[in-house]
Motif scaffolding. Structure first.
Motif, PDB file in Angstrom:
ATOM      1  N   ALA A   1       0.822  -1.211   0.000  1.00 26.62           N
ATOM      2  CA  ALA A   1       0.000   0.000   0.000  1.00 26.62           C
ATOM      3  C   ALA A   1       0.855   1.259   0.000  1.00 26.62           C
ATOM      4  N   LEU A   2       2.009   1.194   0.659  1.00 18.42           N
ATOM      5  CA  LEU A   2       2.890   2.359   0.743  1.00 18.42           C
ATOM      6  C   LEU A   2       3.713   2.573  -0.525  1.00 18.42           C
ATOM      7  N   THR A   3       3.798   1.550  -1.376  1.00 20.31           N
ATOM      8  CA  THR A   3       4.633   1.651  -2.571  1.00 20.31           C
ATOM      9  C   THR A   3       3.810   1.766  -3.845  1.00 20.31           C
ATOM     10  N   GLY A   4       2.604   2.347  -3.729  1.00 21.27           N
ATOM     11  CA  GLY A   4       1.841   2.687  -4.922  1.00 21.27           C
ATOM     12  C   GLY A   4       0.796   1.692  -5.360  1.00 21.27           C
ATOM     13  N   HIS A   5       0.350   0.805  -4.456  1.00 24.91           N
ATOM     14  CA  HIS A   5      -0.704  -0.148  -4.800  1.00 24.91           C
ATOM     15  C   HIS A   5      -1.931   0.115  -3.918  1.00 24.91           C
ATOM     16  N   LEU A   6      -3.103  -0.107  -4.496  1.00 20.95           N
ATOM     17  CA  LEU A   6      -4.338  -0.056  -3.715  1.00 20.95           C
ATOM     18  C   LEU A   6      -4.641  -1.473  -3.251  1.00 20.95           C
ATOM     19  N   VAL A   7      -4.775  -1.661  -1.938  1.00 21.34           N
ATOM     20  CA  VAL A   7      -4.936  -2.992  -1.355  1.00 21.34           C
ATOM     21  C   VAL A   7      -6.272  -3.079  -0.617  1.00 21.34           C
ATOM     22  N   PHE A   8      -7.032  -4.132  -0.890  1.00 23.82           N
ATOM     23  CA  PHE A   8      -8.248  -4.445  -0.143  1.00 23.82           C
ATOM     24  C   PHE A   8      -7.995  -5.730   0.634  1.00 23.82           C
ATOM     25  N   SER A   9      -8.464  -5.796   1.877  1.00 21.90           N
ATOM     26  CA  SER A   9      -8.329  -7.035   2.640  1.00 21.90           C
ATOM     27  C   SER A   9      -9.348  -7.069   3.767  1.00 21.90           C
ATOM     28  N   THR A  10      -9.431  -8.236   4.429  1.00 17.78           N
ATOM     29  CA  THR A  10     -10.334  -8.402   5.569  1.00 17.78           C
ATOM     30  C   THR A  10      -9.524  -8.720   6.824  1.00 17.78           C
ATOM     31  N   LEU A  11     -10.129  -8.424   7.954  1.00 13.45           N
ATOM     32  CA  LEU A  11      -9.486  -8.642   9.247  1.00 13.45           C
ATOM     33  C   LEU A  11     -10.574  -9.005  10.236  1.00 13.45           C
ATOM     34  N   HIS A  12     -10.298  -9.969  11.109  1.00 13.57           N
ATOM     35  CA  HIS A  12     -11.318 -10.401  12.076  1.00 13.57           C
ATOM     36  C   HIS A  12     -11.258  -9.550  13.339  1.00 13.57           C
ATOM     37  N   THR A  13     -12.071  -8.502  13.382  1.00 12.38           N
ATOM     38  CA  THR A  13     -12.264  -7.722  14.610  1.00 12.38           C
ATOM     39  C   THR A  13     -13.746  -7.400  14.712  1.00 12.38           C
ATOM     40  N   ASN A  14     -14.182  -7.046  15.901  1.00  7.54           N
ATOM     41  CA  ASN A  14     -15.608  -6.798  16.107  1.00  7.54           C
ATOM     42  C   ASN A  14     -16.071  -5.465  15.542  1.00  7.54           C
ATOM     43  N   ASP A  15     -15.186  -4.467  15.525  1.00  7.12           N
ATOM     44  CA  ASP A  15     -15.581  -3.165  15.009  1.00  7.12           C
ATOM     45  C   ASP A  15     -14.435  -2.565  14.209  1.00  7.12           C
ATOM     46  N   SER A  16     -14.678  -1.403  13.625  1.00  5.18           N
ATOM     47  CA  SER A  16     -13.676  -0.783  12.765  1.00  5.18           C
ATOM     48  C   SER A  16     -12.489  -0.254  13.565  1.00  5.18           C
ATOM     49  N   PHE A  17     -12.724   0.162  14.801  1.00  9.05           N
ATOM     50  CA  PHE A  17     -11.659   0.765  15.610  1.00  9.05           C
ATOM     51  C   PHE A  17     -10.629  -0.280  16.042  1.00  9.05           C
ATOM     52  N   GLY A  18     -11.110  -1.489  16.310  1.00  6.29           N
ATOM     53  CA  GLY A  18     -10.205  -2.542  16.751  1.00  6.29           C
ATOM     54  C   GLY A  18      -9.237  -3.002  15.680  1.00  6.29           C
ATOM     55  N   ALA A  19      -9.529  -2.703  14.400  1.00  9.87           N
ATOM     56  CA  ALA A  19      -8.651  -3.133  13.315  1.00  9.87           C
ATOM     57  C   ALA A  19      -7.287  -2.453  13.411  1.00  9.87           C
ATOM     58  N   LEU A  20      -7.292  -1.184  13.792  1.00  7.85           N
ATOM     59  CA  LEU A  20      -6.031  -0.443  13.871  1.00  7.85           C
ATOM     60  C   LEU A  20      -5.163  -0.979  15.000  1.00  7.85           C
ATOM     61  N   THR A  21      -5.760  -1.218  16.156  1.00 10.86           N
ATOM     62  CA  THR A  21      -4.986  -1.750  17.281  1.00 10.86           C
ATOM     63  C   THR A  21      -4.549  -3.185  17.021  1.00 10.86           C
ATOM     64  N   ARG A  22      -5.357  -3.963  16.250  1.00  7.20           N
ATOM     65  CA  ARG A  22      -4.969  -5.324  15.921  1.00  7.20           C
ATOM     66  C   ARG A  22      -3.699  -5.337  15.067  1.00  7.20           C
TER      67      ARG A  22
ATOM     68  N   GLN B   1       0.190   7.253  18.884  1.00 11.88           N
ATOM     69  CA  GLN B   1       0.339   7.218  20.346  1.00 11.88           C
ATOM     70  C   GLN B   1      -0.004   5.848  20.921  1.00 11.88           C
ATOM     71  N   LYS B   2      -0.334   4.893  20.037  1.00 14.19           N
ATOM     72  CA  LYS B   2      -0.748   3.552  20.437  1.00 14.19           C
ATOM     73  C   LYS B   2      -1.979   3.579  21.341  1.00 14.19           C
ATOM     74  N   ALA B   3      -2.912   4.458  21.000  1.00 16.35           N
ATOM     75  CA  ALA B   3      -4.158   4.564  21.759  1.00 16.35           C
ATOM     76  C   ALA B   3      -4.991   3.303  21.567  1.00 16.35           C
ATOM     77  N   ASP B   4      -5.811   2.974  22.580  1.00 17.49           N
ATOM     78  CA  ASP B   4      -6.647   1.782  22.453  1.00 17.49           C
ATOM     79  C   ASP B   4      -7.890   2.078  21.610  1.00 17.49           C
ATOM     80  N   ALA B   5      -8.651   1.022  21.322  1.00 22.63           N
ATOM     81  CA  ALA B   5      -9.796   1.144  20.425  1.00 22.63           C
ATOM     82  C   ALA B   5     -10.864   2.080  20.974  1.00 22.63           C
ATOM     83  N   SER B   6     -11.046   2.101  22.310  1.00 22.27           N
ATOM     84  CA  SER B   6     -12.095   2.952  22.893  1.00 22.27           C
ATOM     85  C   SER B   6     -11.780   4.430  22.691  1.00 22.27           C
TER      86      SER B   6
END
Length: 570
Positions: A411-432, A524-529
């Motif tokens: 994604a950082l080198t000029g490609h558009l990437v789609f993928s899935t991740l198993h988390t309960n909500d959208s916020f938890g994806a970043l911390t995962r 800042q490595k903030a949590d999902a909440s």
């Protein structure tokens, strides 16, 4: 019998619907026995509806643009074999006094009409209809007329089935090819046909100590369909394994196979999985209706709110970055990603996917399937994809840190990437991602957006009942009495929805777009909440709120929203 006043070619030329050049091209392409008008339709030069209307006018016959399968005379339909109806492109509609009305695409082909005159013992009134309308009506009419799987089971001769089942245990292949296996073949075919009619996504053949149970999964919920005697299990399992190309002699190891068949004119792909249990092989068949799949992966039909749809339309056209879809298994994540690919697919883009398994075949997209037996994992496949000069990459699932790292670097080198991740909500994806060992600055600079979604069953419009929910019920979905400005419904149950009160499913979503504030929190490595509070303070719509909007639109119910979002609203 009405006769045409002139030839079809003259009609088309007189009305300037085709040019002499097109007509000549059609004559050159025409195969022996093929009508010229049919060739023009295949070439895209002539619209079927326009052709049918002109034929009706020239033959002085009634024209019918649509056929309602529910209005057909089932007794008349049952007398005409489906192969005969398809071959001659006709279908009996009903009676009109002493006459039988018959939809036909080719009124100049009078021999089948004479056959029907003899069959019904009545005069025939031809009605011209477009070919595709007749074919669709034939498929649906004979589909409705077919016997349900439960009725098939009742009709089978138990003594004959018992003999087949006991002999299959020792010599399954020989017996399956013999006439004695016909009842088992009839039963399995009936189950597959019934599953397609009921819109089932899966068929489960489950064997226990004293019983055999066959269940369908419809709209995400399991329903008992049949409970045949357990002694038939070996025969049923062997038949399914033969159809899917599996080893019928191997009962100790799990096996995977595939069946492709046509049911009522619809192409259906079936993935078959068998596993050994203490009491015999357990079989699950995953059904994919290929025609319905093309409808399902249309982004406009997935249920995104207007505002979210516009935002997503902009995001999926970015030149680089990663967009993640999150949610539990079976929440429609892969379908959403396929819809993204379908939306942006064009000859100018090189799109490649790696999946486990490939669920939809997309024209113009290179699709690769994970194969652990030869060490083809998401990570190794993704590395190979990057050497194929892709513009867009879809990774079926980010399961480990290695795959996550490669996807983010892509994604950082000029490609558009789609993928899935198993988390309960959208916020938890970043911390995962951070928990997987990805540096926060890489996450914040590569992720464009995260979608979280669930599938809710839609309340049946034919039997839903209006009611006034209590204040407690409204509070559980985040609503106050003053906010309710429309009728709210609850399920009842009717024949059309199998007495469940629900028919069909739709997605509810929340879309988190990465802005400067969210990027700062990730750094800042903030949590999902904390990320959740930041997003909601700017007016982001959460899953629960999106579901509440669908309830007030009369599309689903409070209890259904509570069922699929328990972890969010407990």
């Amino acid at each position: 019998m009405a006769t045409a006043r002139t030839t079809i070619e003259s009609i088309l030329l007189d009305r300037s619907w085709v040019s002499p050049t097109d007509l000549e091209k059609a004559r050159q392409r025409r195969k022996p026995g093929q009508e010229l008008a049919e060739v023009l339709v295949e070439m895209g030069t002539l619209e079927p509806q326009r052709l049918a209307r002109a034929i009706a006018q020239e033959y002085l016959l009634p024209f019918q643009a649509h056929i309602d399968p529910n209005a057909l005379d089932s007794e008349l339909v049952a007398k005409v074999p489906i192969n005969y109806a398809k071959r001659n492109r006709l279908l009996p509609l009903g009676t009109d006094g002493a006459m039988v009305r018959v939809a036909i695409a080719d009124p100049w082909n009078y021999e089948p009409l004479d056959d029907l005159h003899v069959l019904f013992g009545r005069s025939i009134q031809p009605v011209v209809a477009p070919v595709e309308v007749i074919n669709e009506a034939i498929n649906r009419a004979y589909d409705q007329a077919s016997t349900a799987a439960h009725d098939l089971m009742i009709d089978l001769d138990e003594e004959r089935l018992e003999a087949v089942a006991s002999e299959l245990a020792s010599e399954p292949r020989d017996l399956l090819e013999s006439d004695d296996a016909a009842p088992i073949i009839k039963l399995v075919n009936g189950l597959l046909s019934q599953a397609v009619k009921d819109r089932a996504s899966d068929i489960h053949v489950e064997v226990f100590e004293r019983e055999l149970v066959i269940r369908f999964r419809v709209d995400g919920m399991m329903y008992d369909v049949l409970s045949p005697p357990k002694r038939f299990h070996a025969a049923i399992a062997s038949r399914i394994k033969v159809m899917s190309g599996l080893n019928i002699a191997e009962k100790r190891l799990p096996q995977d196979g595939r069946i492709r068949l046509k049911v009522a004119g619809r192409d259906v792909d079936i993935r078959v999985s068998t596993i050994p249990t203490a009491f015999g092989e357990r079989i699950v068949m995953r059904l994919l209706d290929r025609a319905q799949a093309l409808v399902d992966i249309n982004l406009d039909r997935l249920g995104f709110s207007g505002e979210n749809l516009a935002r997503l339309d902009r995001l999926i056209r970015q030149s680089h970055g990663i967009i993640l879809a999150t949610g539990p298994t079976g929440s429609g994540k892969s379908t959403t990603l396929y819809a993204f690919l379908s939306r942006i697919n064009s000859p100018e883009k090189n799109i490649i996917t790696i999946e486990d398994p490939i669920e939809y075949q997309l024209h113009g997209v290179g699709q690769m399937q994970v194969n652990p037996k030869i060490d083809l994992s998401f990570a190794s496949g993704l590395r190979s994809i990057l050497r194929q000069d892709p513009d867009v990459i879809m990774v079926g699932e980010i399961r480990d840190s290695e795959t996550a790292e490669i996807a983010i670097q892509a994604a950082l080198t000029g490609h558009l990437v789609f993928s899935t991740l198993h988390t309960n909500d959208s916020f938890g994806a970043l911390t995962r991602l951070v928990d997987m060992g990805i540096e926060p600055f890489l996450v914040s600079s590569s992720v464009l957006a995260v979608i979280a979604q669930r599938l809710v069953r839609m309340v049946c419009h034919d039997c839903r009942q209006p009611y006034d929910p209590t204040d407690l019920e409204l509070a559980r979905i985040g609503l106050k009495r003053a906010q309710v400005n429309s009728q709210i419904y609850r399920p009842a149950g009717c024949k059309l929805c199998r007495n469940t009160g629900y028919r069909g499913r739709m997605a509810i979503q929340e879309l988190m777009i990465m802005d400067d504030e969210v990027r700062g929190l990730v750094m800042q490595k903030a949590d999902a909440s904390m990320i959740r509070r930041a997003c909601t303070s700017h007016g982001m719509t959460l899953l629960r709120q999106d579901g509440a909007d669908r309830i007030m639109a009369g599309l689903t119910t409070i209890e259904e929203l509570l069922r699929v979002t328990q972890e969010d609203i407990s």
